[in-house]
Design a protein around this motif. Structure first.
Motif, PDB file in Angstrom:
ATOM      1  N   PRO A  65      13.591 -21.245  41.726  1.00 57.03           N
ATOM      2  CA  PRO A  65      12.845 -21.476  42.971  1.00 57.03           C
ATOM      3  C   PRO A  65      13.043 -22.855  43.572  1.00 57.03           C
ATOM      4  O   PRO A  65      12.606 -23.100  44.702  1.00 57.03           O
ATOM      5  CB  PRO A  65      11.394 -21.250  42.552  1.00 57.03           C
ATOM      6  N   LEU A  66      13.719 -23.751  42.838  1.00 60.26           N
ATOM      7  CA  LEU A  66      14.023 -25.063  43.400  1.00 60.26           C
ATOM      8  C   LEU A  66      15.226 -25.004  44.340  1.00 60.26           C
ATOM      9  O   LEU A  66      15.441 -25.917  45.132  1.00 60.26           O
ATOM     10  CB  LEU A  66      14.308 -26.079  42.293  1.00 60.26           C
ATOM     11  N   ALA A  67      15.981 -23.921  44.264  1.00 56.56           N
ATOM     12  CA  ALA A  67      17.145 -23.771  45.137  1.00 56.56           C
ATOM     13  C   ALA A  67      16.699 -23.463  46.560  1.00 56.56           C
ATOM     14  O   ALA A  67      15.743 -22.705  46.778  1.00 56.56           O
ATOM     15  CB  ALA A  67      18.053 -22.663  44.624  1.00 56.56           C
ATOM     16  N   LEU A  68      17.394 -24.065  47.514  1.00 56.24           N
ATOM     17  CA  LEU A  68      17.125 -23.794  48.921  1.00 56.24           C
ATOM     18  C   LEU A  68      18.285 -23.055  49.581  1.00 56.24           C
ATOM     19  O   LEU A  68      18.104 -22.393  50.597  1.00 56.24           O
ATOM     20  CB  LEU A  68      16.858 -25.111  49.667  1.00 56.24           C
ATOM     21  N   GLN A  69      19.457 -23.173  48.965  1.00 54.01           N
ATOM     22  CA  GLN A  69      20.646 -22.518  49.499  1.00 54.01           C
ATOM     23  C   GLN A  69      21.413 -21.845  48.368  1.00 54.01           C
ATOM     24  O   GLN A  69      21.399 -22.308  47.221  1.00 54.01           O
ATOM     25  CB  GLN A  69      21.559 -23.538  50.192  1.00 54.01           C
ATOM     26  N   ALA A  70      22.100 -20.756  48.712  1.00 55.98           N
ATOM     27  CA  ALA A  70      22.899 -20.045  47.711  1.00 55.98           C
ATOM     28  C   ALA A  70      24.026 -20.921  47.190  1.00 55.98           C
ATOM     29  O   ALA A  70      24.518 -20.727  46.074  1.00 55.98           O
ATOM     30  CB  ALA A  70      23.460 -18.757  48.305  1.00 55.98           C
ATOM     31  N   GLY A  71      24.432 -21.906  47.978  1.00 55.38           N
ATOM     32  CA  GLY A  71      25.513 -22.794  47.572  1.00 55.38           C
ATOM     33  C   GLY A  71      25.073 -23.947  46.691  1.00 55.38           C
ATOM     34  O   GLY A  71      25.880 -24.818  46.352  1.00 55.38           O
ATOM     35  N   SER A  72      23.830 -23.956  46.274  1.00 54.96           N
ATOM     36  CA  SER A  72      23.337 -25.016  45.392  1.00 54.96           C
ATOM     37  C   SER A  72      24.026 -24.955  44.038  1.00 54.96           C
ATOM     38  O   SER A  72      24.466 -23.896  43.582  1.00 54.96           O
ATOM     39  CB  SER A  72      21.828 -24.866  45.209  1.00 54.96           C
ATOM     40  N   ASP A  73      24.124 -26.106  43.364  1.00 54.81           N
ATOM     41  CA  ASP A  73      24.713 -26.169  42.026  1.00 54.81           C
ATOM     42  C   ASP A  73      23.773 -25.618  40.963  1.00 54.81           C
ATOM     43  O   ASP A  73      24.185 -25.436  39.811  1.00 54.81           O
ATOM     44  CB  ASP A  73      25.071 -27.621  41.668  1.00 54.81           C
ATOM     45  N   LEU A  74      22.541 -25.362  41.299  1.00 57.87           N
ATOM     46  CA  LEU A  74      21.571 -24.893  40.311  1.00 57.87           C
ATOM     47  C   LEU A  74      21.896 -23.478  39.845  1.00 57.87           C
ATOM     48  O   LEU A  74      22.287 -22.622  40.647  1.00 57.87           O
ATOM     49  CB  LEU A  74      20.162 -24.908  40.913  1.00 57.87           C
ATOM     50  N   ASP A  75      21.749 -23.245  38.564  1.00 56.87           N
ATOM     51  CA  ASP A  75      21.886 -21.890  38.046  1.00 56.87           C
ATOM     52  C   ASP A  75      20.709 -21.064  38.560  1.00 56.87           C
ATOM     53  O   ASP A  75      19.549 -21.476  38.443  1.00 56.87           O
ATOM     54  CB  ASP A  75      21.862 -21.926  36.510  1.00 56.87           C
ATOM     55  N   GLY A  76      21.007 -19.912  39.126  1.00 57.21           N
ATOM     56  CA  GLY A  76      19.944 -19.095  39.714  1.00 57.21           C
ATOM     57  C   GLY A  76      19.706 -19.393  41.177  1.00 57.21           C
ATOM     58  O   GLY A  76      18.657 -19.008  41.733  1.00 57.21           O
ATOM     59  N   ALA A  77      20.659 -20.073  41.809  1.00 55.17           N
ATOM     60  CA  ALA A  77      20.523 -20.386  43.237  1.00 55.17           C
ATOM     61  C   ALA A  77      20.513 -19.098  44.056  1.00 55.17           C
ATOM     62  O   ALA A  77      21.137 -18.102  43.685  1.00 55.17           O
ATOM     63  CB  ALA A  77      21.664 -21.290  43.682  1.00 55.17           C
TER      64      ALA A  77
END
Length: 363
Positions: A65-77
């Motif tokens: 849920p910390l992701a704001l964009q699908a292109g984020s480096d976060l796993d689960g973006a």
């Protein structure tokens, strides 16, 4: 790894939480204080980010849920913007009376334009920074869909504590019985608090909107206070259009002002070829270093018509010859408060007056 959010399921989940909200419910998650701070706080975008993140996590446990964009480096973006704009925004309008802020595209605002929510994202120090930290604490702390759903329920509880921004859906059943004197009473109560001139600007916008319905249907545009002129579509605080042509432009003053302030506003209007300018003076407004008569005469010699009106007197004189429908008045107020993005405190003030006059249902 990126994940997708089933927006149809998200729609169902959010509706179920809202429609299942009970008056007996009390927030009970470990993050309830932080949720209260964000939802009842002053930053619109973090409200949308928080609810979108919790809803998405409730639907897909693999979502970060910390992701704001699908292109984020976060796993689960994931694509948070699509969930917000396609699910949350329409439901907010339908079921929440725009209590989050009534934004059509909240993820276009600067705090939501980063790949992910991070304490390193630029933010104003103080209150905004505090709300960013609260939002991060909540969204980074939920580890399961069940936890996210519980936090989402807390969010909905606090959202319903906010004043609605869509008063027309709260009309009292006997609103048609109100008299014109009630409208004047509303105006006096509204001007009792300034909110940096928003109350006066709203009343002037209402005045011109009511007049325009009588005289030909002008397009009345009330701009965000202290930001008129920042857009190519804005001249002064209120612009009135007949088609593509500006027929009136009004500067609202609800504080002490000088002849220099008048000159500044006039020069802005002159850039657009407008030579007739109104200054609407609120109850806290006063001209410091000249007289209205002197300023009117000075500008008249330059071929410019500058005239000054008292906000309340202008309103009373305008409605004195109009047939007023209170329901229409509330629609106009909803429209202008939304377009001018008026402050939460202003909206709360308006709601309290509406209830005092029994125009809308009591909480």
């Amino acid at each position: 790894m990126n994940v997708t959010i089933d927006q149809r399921k998200a729609n169902d989940v959010l509706r179920d939480v809202i429609l299942g909200n009970k008056s007996s419910y009390r927030p009970k998650t470990e993050f309830c204080k932080e949720i209260e701070s964000v939802i009842l706080g002053t930053h619109v975008t973090y409200r949308y980010i928080l609810v979108t993140g919790l809803l998405s996590k409730a639907v897909n446990q693999d979502c970060n849920p910390l992701a704001l964009q699908a292109g984020s480096d976060l796993d689960g973006a994931y694509d948070a913007r699509s969930v917000c704009h396609n699910v949350l925004v329409p439901i907010e309008r339908e079921l929440l009376a725009n209590r989050l802020g009534g934004s059509n595209e909240p993820f276009l605002n600067k705090p939501a334009r980063y790949p992910s929510l991070d304490i390193k994202n630029p933010v104003r120090r103080g209150n905004d920074e505090r709300l960013l930290k609260c939002t991060i604490k909540i969204l980074s702390g939920v580890s399961s869909s069940d936890e996210a759903l519980s936090c989402l329920k807390d969010c909905i509880y606090y959202i319903f504590k906010r004043e609605p921004r869509d008063f027309i859906n709260l009309l009292s059943t006997d609103v048609g019985n109100h008299q014109q004197t009630d409208l004047i009473n509303f105006a006096r109560l509204l001007l009792g608090k300034s909110f940096e001139g928003e109350s006066s600007a709203l009343l002037v916008g209402l005045t011109f909107s009511l007049f325009s319905e009588f005289s030909g249907g002008f397009d009345v545009r009330v701009h965000k206070v202290n930001q008129a002129g920042t857009s190519s579509n804005e001249i002064l605080d209120i612009d009135v259009y007949d088609g593509e042509r500006v027929v009136y432009t009004i500067e609202v003053k609800d504080k002490r002002f000088s002849s220099h302030d008048v000159e500044h506003a006039v020069n802005k209007a002159l850039k657009y070829g407008i030579r007739v300018i109104m200054f609407a003076i609120g109850p806290n407004g006063s001209l410091m270093d000249s007289t209205i008569g002197d300023l009117t005469a000075i500008w008249a010699k330059k071929g410019v018509s500058v005239y000054f009106v008292d906000v309340l007197s202008h309103f009373v004189s305008t409605i004195s010859y109009l047939s007023i429908d209170i329901q229409n008045v509330i629609k106009i107020i909803d429209y202008h408060t939304d377009k001018a993005k008026m402050k939460d405190d202003t909206i709360k003030h308006i709601g309290s007056i509406f209830r005092e006059l029994d125009w809308i249902k009591q909480k």
